[in-house]
Write a protein that holds these residues in place. Structure first.
Motif, PDB file in Angstrom:
ATOM      1  N   PRO A  56       0.837  -1.200   0.000  1.00  0.00           N
ATOM      2  CA  PRO A  56       0.000   0.000   0.000  1.00  0.00           C
ATOM      3  C   PRO A  56       0.877   1.256   0.000  1.00  0.00           C
ATOM      4  O   PRO A  56       2.030   1.226   0.439  1.00  0.00           O
ATOM      5  N   THR A  57       0.339   2.355  -0.457  1.00  0.00           N
ATOM      6  CA  THR A  57       1.088   3.604  -0.491  1.00  0.00           C
ATOM      7  C   THR A  57       1.388   4.091   0.921  1.00  0.00           C
ATOM      8  O   THR A  57       0.747   3.667   1.894  1.00  0.00           O
ATOM      9  N   GLN A  89      12.147   3.593  -7.624  1.00  0.00           N
ATOM     10  CA  GLN A  89      12.003   5.036  -7.617  1.00  0.00           C
ATOM     11  C   GLN A  89      10.707   5.455  -8.309  1.00  0.00           C
ATOM     12  O   GLN A  89      10.458   5.119  -9.459  1.00  0.00           O
ATOM     13  N   GLY A  90       9.872   6.157  -7.569  1.00  0.00           N
ATOM     14  CA  GLY A  90       8.635   6.679  -8.122  1.00  0.00           C
ATOM     15  C   GLY A  90       7.508   5.674  -8.225  1.00  0.00           C
ATOM     16  O   GLY A  90       6.384   6.043  -8.600  1.00  0.00           O
ATOM     17  N   ALA A  91       7.791   4.400  -7.914  1.00  0.00           N
ATOM     18  CA  ALA A  91       6.762   3.368  -8.053  1.00  0.00           C
ATOM     19  C   ALA A  91       6.298   2.812  -6.716  1.00  0.00           C
ATOM     20  O   ALA A  91       5.192   2.304  -6.611  1.00  0.00           O
ATOM     21  N   GLY A  92       7.152   2.880  -5.705  1.00  0.00           N
ATOM     22  CA  GLY A  92       6.765   2.383  -4.394  1.00  0.00           C
ATOM     23  C   GLY A  92       7.555   1.166  -3.972  1.00  0.00           C
ATOM     24  O   GLY A  92       8.631   0.879  -4.497  1.00  0.00           O
TER      25      GLY A  92
END
Length: 261
Positions: A56-57, A89-92
């Motif tokens: 999850p974010t 990077q940038g994806a989680g």
């Protein structure tokens, strides 16, 4: 720190199956980071978060568990150190798809003693001395300002009586960024909050004045490092970082042989 990972036993569950839901409020008694780590690790080992699954974010975990962004990030760093998750990077963050291919890992569960903290400080000394020297040569003006700003933020935090764990890490991370070498940045990201000794052990709990004196010494050493990097002197930067980390090592060694008053 090396060795083959144990095979993970996976079992499928449904929403109504027995098990611990990931996104639910935390027990208020236990340490925040530890419980987040344990909860996500359980989800992975029990198969509810399969290999390759995206976690999850940060925002989702913060809202559902009632924790800060710092706690979530420290937990992800600890899980990455265990080899359970990887980050893009940038994806989680994602569950590691190749758990058996882990040539190096630091188990956060083994960092609760002064001896283990000293080992990490020795490892950091070998890497961060050169990082400071390289940063003094390569850092842009903006990156030098970022290092100085991180030092000032640390100073404000301890003036307010904070333990300043995140601010301490951010200072060292700013230096890694200023090397313009992604490997130094990755090294600190890998260790995360584990590089700050008072994050791993509670030496100063209930000892406000002792902690204050310790952090004021750290503050002065940070400023010497800032000055050396700003002066574009690799020798001074290397020596300043070495003194800072060796002083930290000696301070914790002293705590390990003498009762804390």
């Amino acid at each position: 720190m090396t060795g083959q990972a144990k095979p993970r036993t996976r079992r499928k569950t449904t929403n109504g199956a027995a098990g611990t839901p990931l996104l639910r409020p935390l027990n208020p008694v236990r340490r925040r980071t530890e419980e987040v780590v344990e909860r996500i690790a359980a989800q992975i080992t029990e198969g509810r978060l399969p290999a390759g699954a995206r976690l999850p974010t940060e925002q989702a975990m913060m809202a559902a568990m009632g924790v800060s962004r710092t706690v979530v990030r420290e937990a992800i760093a600890a899980l990455r150190a265990r080899g359970l998750v990887t980050t893009r990077q940038g994806a989680g963050a994602f569950v590691n798809s190749e758990p058996d291919q882990q040539p190096y890992a630091i188990d956060p569960d083994g960092l609760g003693s002064l001896g283990s903290v000293i080992e990490i400080l020795e490892l950091r000394t070998a890497v961060e001395m050169e990082a400071a020297a390289i940063a003094s040569e390569r850092a842009t003006a903006a990156q030098i300002r970022a290092i100085a700003k991180a030092a000032a933020t640390f100073s404000r935090a301890i003036a307010n009586g904070d333990r300043a764990v995140k601010e301490d890490f951010d200072f060292h991370f700013a230096i890694a960024v200023a090397t313009q070498n992604a490997r130094f940045v990755g090294f600190l990201e890998f260790l995360g909050g584990l590089i700050i000794p008072r994050q791993s052990i509670r030496t100063f709990d209930g000892k406000v004045e002792l902690q204050k004196r310790y952090l004021e010494s750290v503050e002065k050493e940070h400023q010497v490092i800032v000055n050396a990097i700003s002066a574009r002197s690799p020798r001074k930067a290397r020596d300043a970082m070495r003194r800072h980390l060796l002083n930290g090592k000696e301070r914790y060694k002293q705590l390990s042989v003498e009762p804390v008053q």
